[in-house]
Design an enzyme around this catalytic site. Structure first.
Site, mmCIF file in Angstrom:
data_model
loop_
_atom_site.group_PDB
_atom_site.id
_atom_site.type_symbol
_atom_site.label_atom_id
_atom_site.label_comp_id
_atom_site.label_asym_id
_atom_site.label_seq_id
_atom_site.Cartn_x
_atom_site.Cartn_y
_atom_site.Cartn_z
ATOM 1 N N CYS A 100 57.096 26.300 98.937
ATOM 2 C CA CYS A 100 56.173 25.447 99.666
ATOM 3 C C CYS A 100 56.853 24.834 100.732
ATOM 4 C CB CYS A 100 56.039 24.368 98.574
ATOM 5 S SG CYS A 100 54.998 22.853 99.519
ATOM 6 N N THR A 191 55.021 15.524 98.226
ATOM 7 C CA THR A 191 55.379 16.856 98.744
ATOM 8 C C THR A 191 56.054 16.735 99.983
ATOM 9 O OG1 THR A 191 54.090 18.463 97.190
ATOM 10 C CG2 THR A 191 54.935 19.252 99.254
ATOM 11 N N HIS A 294 42.710 21.196 101.312
ATOM 12 C CA HIS A 294 43.969 21.462 100.388
ATOM 13 C C HIS A 294 43.968 22.558 99.486
ATOM 14 C CE1 HIS A 294 48.338 20.605 100.245
ATOM 15 N NE2 HIS A 294 48.251 20.157 98.987
ATOM 16 N N GLU A 445 53.556 23.433 89.648
ATOM 17 C CA GLU A 445 53.057 22.929 91.138
ATOM 18 C C GLU A 445 51.600 23.820 91.367
ATOM 19 O OE1 GLU A 445 52.204 22.663 95.061
ATOM 20 O OE2 GLU A 445 52.788 24.554 94.281
#
Lengths: 484, 484, 484, 484
Positions: A100, A191, A294, A445
């Site tokens: 990520c 995050t 998202h 995640e």
């Protein structure tokens, strides 16, 4: 774009001094601490691509506010092409970092906020959009990284925000003054928080009338007084130090985005940084748009990760001499198939994008939810296939210390070799990469990022147009449809 | 049983001084080193249950060799009841340790060897059974732990044992003398090796005529000269020390069995400890019987683990206030359903057990393979459901150091609280347990332990009696069946 | 056993003259009508096996009431061996008929009723068991076929029995007299009803105190006055006539069991045939035991069917020249794997059987529910795999009329040929068999027979012992357990 | 467009007199015969929508050859918008017919042929494109329906075209003359063939040099001399007559597209209708492009069908009083989720479309294959969920004759009623619709139409760019990449 590349981004973080804790101690420099540096490097890639001729077209955009070239991660989508370019950018970044890179969260927050505050202003006569544009122009010009901050701790989940024993379980206004407001609470799972410049605070769910103090959007510098960050543990985080490179799996990059708790202990927010204050009637829309953007992303960035994982597994089977077995090819095929199924929904929800009244483009929300829902299933299945093909040794492999030991290094070297010509160290590196990408934090995640599976199912049912579908069935059978 | 309980077992390990390496250094005392002690404790539970009135009947048996009461883990199955009791014992042990307690590997090795050497003697006129009985009587009386050692490194898997560039990729005889033999090679993924007393070496696959030196069964003390063990890394192994209890998830027990490489560098094996030497025609049967027994176990011990995981998840949803949501109940139901499906095959393959010529009982091999095949799928799916229900915080949780920090402990305490009345620390403990049971090494072990998925599929196809099934179809349709 | 074989059974049906309707017309002779004859032949196989030396041991038992040899389908299970023999018998019958042979429903009804009425008598001082034994002895001696009649129409399912607008949506007593009672209502989905001798009426669900008139168990001859049967349609039922043999798929046997509505229009039941009247407190147990026995069966009979289907598909791939393709072998392996997974639970729930207070043996209810739950999934998946391997032509195949046509028969013959040496007709027969076993009614039956999937999930959750599992997790973590 | 609407299309079919057989007899009028009329009506819907203001934009296009308005089904895709509009059109048609409307096959054939013959001409200096444009202009202006004819019988599939014992197992040229050629062979599974005007013959797979006579593209009128059609059986086809409306499920439309064998017994094809003759080097591309276009469609039309099925199931649960149960809502959610996942790939492969050298647009082939692959899985799963929710009565329901019977109609009426206010007949109609959409032919079609599952997997593996993915993994680990 003031911050022109990864190095400048990293340098900018060294100038900021947010209050970050990890394993009970303060992190003084996120760019050098072994726990956070990998995440900084992943985010830096979003800066780097803006200068890479191969990817510049994806990684930058032209600001509709200023006409200047900006990072796509600070851009408000103006059309379907923007939405699709974002998807392609995310896949490339996933391929290059295998993790990520964090920056899409703020991007989605910016887009959701932009379109919703436009509508608030239309309905309530407020001037949020003007404030937001000013802040956003600054973000674009400085090229700052923004953490989109939505998820509250929520305490007892059988109770709503207003009914919690501890009112701080949801971020809320504790005082309003002429020049701004004071807020309290926390955001969790944040995050990229420790290596961002700004926090864009948003409500975590639709709020009812009783929860006006929780209907809040505002921007806060990460290093503002009263802000404390606690960096969470990740799988095998203790393997990270400055010497042990192979066993961490991805030497340069983190397992996931690097999540933190952000606690707000009576933080002051000046008026011009407040973009919603009490308009509970728009909280649902804000959450919904943020979530849809998202969720759309997950079929892009994760697809990039899975490309790497598929490559790693394929290479490992070559090293082990099993690449040509029919069941191996079949499982690799399945990994690709699942991966591209995910990508389909990211592309499709973008291709079916639509303009909000503000002019900002939204993705198709049904397909975005479908996308994320599949991620919560397929990443586990792809991991399962990868583990199957990799073999049991990814769970029993001796450490790099053993490989380099004078006493027993020769045994590790000998007994973990594969086909002729490939160094044992390469096989071990690949194995550690697969280990890192298939276990623990990485999978969690994919499950919960951008909303837990049930959140998507609720939306899929709600948007499923069952009434229309029932009419279709009735029409076929000649059953009268009421009101028609 | 000389070793009467867990404490005596542990003490016995302190007397032995095998050569064990971990992270480049020698482990002097496996019972106290943080990396290995959890595995010792899990194995100790197999000793402890023999004295527990609730479980004594499962945990012990009567030796058919001596009539004495022995640990079931050293027993040769004499009937279906024995097979079923073993299954029940394994589930209980899984429930009590939430991990691999390692001792079934040697047990399966003993059973496979016993029945096969009987048949070798019958065909070849050898005296292996008599040697084996003598060794086994000693194992039973001393109550020793045996590691069943089957898996070779295999090097380039597109080549057979005899065709490897490096002949040591499979354990083999390098010298034969009047009083015994010298062997070289390695066994990898050796569960429980570092805390066993004896190694029972077996071939890793069926061997052809050209591979006589690889057709080898023998027993070697773990601390024999020339034996070196290298203990493998596990997920989050670095969290294990003597202070940090919560973050490891299972404070007392390990992630999995504790796997090691066992390297044999010219180890001498006296004749009376050799139970097969060159009888390649029986290598297939040995592997096959060992594998079938071992595959049968996975629907028992893993079921025990999943009972714990299901309990942990259920409790966590209570703490979080979500236990009554319909989707939560449905996912818990699915966890139980998958778990009991696995258990079905373990019970069924035992209930359909059959006597070998030696009198030792075998499980139904089809159902045992089916059992393990499902484990390779269901453990991932159960983990996926558990992760779904647990929530994203199992991947972003601050460390125990933060929880206990003077500066920020209050924030962790506050923002990770759940329903009224349950300490935050309990919620965190449960979360860490779920983290430990759903990621990394634990899942890899379920995938590859007792043979990789494709190994089971090959057996399922082979034993599928397609000819008989084709005849059934033809009979229904009146199509003539040849030879009938 | 008065009825000694299939022929005598069929003859006995010709003597009975129940009122049966199908497609709007009365069926005069179920043994000859093309819609019902295939079902009669399947049931006749249960009589035939009792005389087959290969299967006699499975197909018969010794009555605990009389000591006489009886059909196992009229036997009360006395031990685990009985339970396991039943499972094996069902698989053999499935292999020989490739369909439902219907007789297990009454068998399960007998076993559930026997054990429950024993307990009613114990609690309420009634004499139901004595009545039931008398009726059962007659059933055993005559060797009659009994339809277990449980499912009521239920009308509006959001309402209970007592709250229906139409009280007849559940079978109930409308009048009680000294010598018996009068009942009204209907049972639907009644497998084997049209070719049974007796109906054993049972309540469809647990009844509350308000529903005493619905708490009813009794036996009624199929040809009793007031009883009307309406035989349901099945997939491709119109292909059945007396000439067209290939296109029906299974020439001798039906698609499923042959389900019917049984309507009771004020039917009188003499007292000695009443085995429960108003004891609502035992309705739950009765349904539960019947369901558990019946769910256990599905992993046996369906496994037999799937054996045939697997054989048919294997043979077809041989004819088509694709049998050796790796993906074909892999899919066949998966069919076998799923099939044997189902069988595991049938065997396991029997091996874990336990005695009720009456002495009748029950299966393990958790594993029986797990068994049926998997059937609702795996039969579809096995059908999917079979359809995949068979190829699209099973959906586009011309009829037998075309094959035999003078004008175009040569084209069908030519263009549906396969490898050299196998007649086209064989390929077509196999294709039609696969068509019949993978579509429509057959799959619906696997889904809903013995209870719909949600019914099993409710039981699995209820029997999941979550409290115990939570205690296991707490124990591992040192979290205090209340009350311990 | 000469044929302006459904009625004119139907009338045009009455003028044509192709030689069609069904159940051994000739069909004189496809528009009135109960076996074929439903398929004619479905195809007629493609004509009807061109006049419907709501759908005109989707259903028509502007010819790039003539600038005239034409049916989209005769259009060569000029851009991404065309590709996406086709997808939306197919979904609408699926929603309105709940079946295959057949016309996309010819459409895909036209597009594949157009782009490939352009490239043949470029390479070989032939004039196929000019011939094809002339034929296509006529098709567009007349608005004719074309059946794309690809699948050959293939005989023994372990052998290639040239190696078959019977050379006619693949369509081939048996004679070449100055004015054309004579062909022999057959095409099977020909969707819509009996109600098309023209056949576009294409090779069934890539051909090697030895198979020049099999490398053949040409157009043939359906009613040409030597052409014989044999219409295949479908599930429950015998329920179709002119009276029995409910039991067929979809009274107006067929189960699937209506597949037929087309046999060519020495059919003459004039030169101007030949578009490929012997250019084996382009057979692979032709098959590949046709398949990709066709696979893309399946996520559109089937999605339309599933919309109807979802509506039918939802309505039925309302009638039965179960619509609000949480497990019902969850299963409906899953149906929608799977359906929209399929749709994603259809949209995505269109949004990622690209121009061939001819200017005709192709879909992204990876995503198109992924799309179809998922259809082969999800349609079964959606059917499974629908059957679950519908309940067992869809398999046991009495016929319409019983419902309307004077003797027993009242019983059917009474015992199949649901919630107050909805006629029993509506419930039965819905049940029959679900029965028709979830069993037999419908599922087989989703499995094998546009290529069997393995055909997609081969393409997915081939296009998976494993080399690139291996380089990504190596780059992350600092492993040198050769040639870089």
């Amino acid at each position: 774009m003031k911050l022109k590349n990864g190095a400048e981004y990293i340098e900018s973080l060294r100038q900021s001094h947010p209050l970050i804790y990890y394993k009970g101690k303060r992190i003084e420099d996120v760019t050098r601490h072994p726990a956070t540096a990998p995440h900084v490097r992943a985010a830096a890639m979003t800066y780097a691509l803006a200068n890479d001729n191969d990817y510049k077209d994806l990684a930058t955009a032209t600001s509709h506010l200023t006409g200047r070239t900006i990072s796509r991660f600070t851009h408000v989508h103006r059309n379907i092409e923007d939405l699709i370019k974002k998807i392609k950018l995310l896949r490339v970044l996933g391929q290059k970092t295998a993790t990520c890179f964090q920056r899409c969260v703020g991007h989605d927050g910016i887009n959701a906020t932009y379109s919703v505050v436009y509508e608030i202003d239309q309905k309530h006569g407020t001037d949020y959009l003007q404030r937001f544009k000013k802040w956003l122009t600054w973000i674009q010009d400085e090229n700052l990284m923004v953490v989109g901050a939505m998820t509250d701790p929520k305490g007892d989940r059988s109770k709503s925000a207003a009914d919690q024993l501890d009112p701080d379980q949801y971020v809320h206004v504790v005082e309003r003054r002429g020049d701004g407001m004071v807020i309290r609470g926390a955001k969790i799972h944040m995050t990229g928080a420790v290596n961002s410049h700004e926090i864009l605070v948003m409500p975590t769910s639709a709020m009812d009338e009783r929860s006006r103090d929780y209907a809040l959007v505002c921007a806060i510098p990460v290093n503002a007084p009263g802000v404390t960050l606690i960096f969470g543990r990740q799988a095998n985080d203790d393997r990270r130090d400055n010497r042990e490179r192979i066993d961490v799996g991805k030497p340069s990059f983190g397992a996931v985005g690097g999540e933190a708790v952000i606690a707000f202990e009576d933080v002051f927010v000046p008026k011009e940084r407040v973009f919603m204050d009490g308009e509970t009637d728009f909280t649902g829309a804000l959450v919904y748009r943020f979530a849809a953007h998202h969720r759309a992303n997950y079929g892009a960035c994760k697809t990039g990760l899975m490309d790497v994982l598929t490559g790693a597994v394929s290479y490992l089977t070559q090293i082990q001499g099993t690449a040509k077995a029919s069941h191996v090819r079949d499982k690799v095929t399945e990994m690709i198939h699942l991966c591209e199924t995910l990508y389909s929904s990211s592309i499709a929800c973008s291709a079916e994008g639509w303009p909000t009244p503000s002019g900002a483009y939204m993705v198709d929300t049904m397909l975005a939810n479908v996308c994320k829902q599949n991620v919560t299933r397929f990443h586990f299945e792809i991991a399962r296939l990868a583990v199957d093909l990799a073999g049991g040794f990814i769970a029993t492999l001796p450490s790099q210390y053993d490989l380099e030991s004078e006493e027993i290094g020769h045994l590790v070297e000998k007994y973990f070799s594969g086909v002729k010509g490939v160094p044992t160290k390469h096989r071990i590196k690949i194995a550690r990469l697969i280990e890192a990408m298939t276990g623990g934090t990485a999978l969690v995640e994919s499950m919960h990022g951008a909303g837990s599976p049930q959140a998507q199912r609720v939306m899929i049912f709600r948007e499923g147009q069952l009434d229309k579908k029932i009419r279709l069935a009735k029409a076929l059978l000649g059953i009268p449809v009421k009101g028609k």
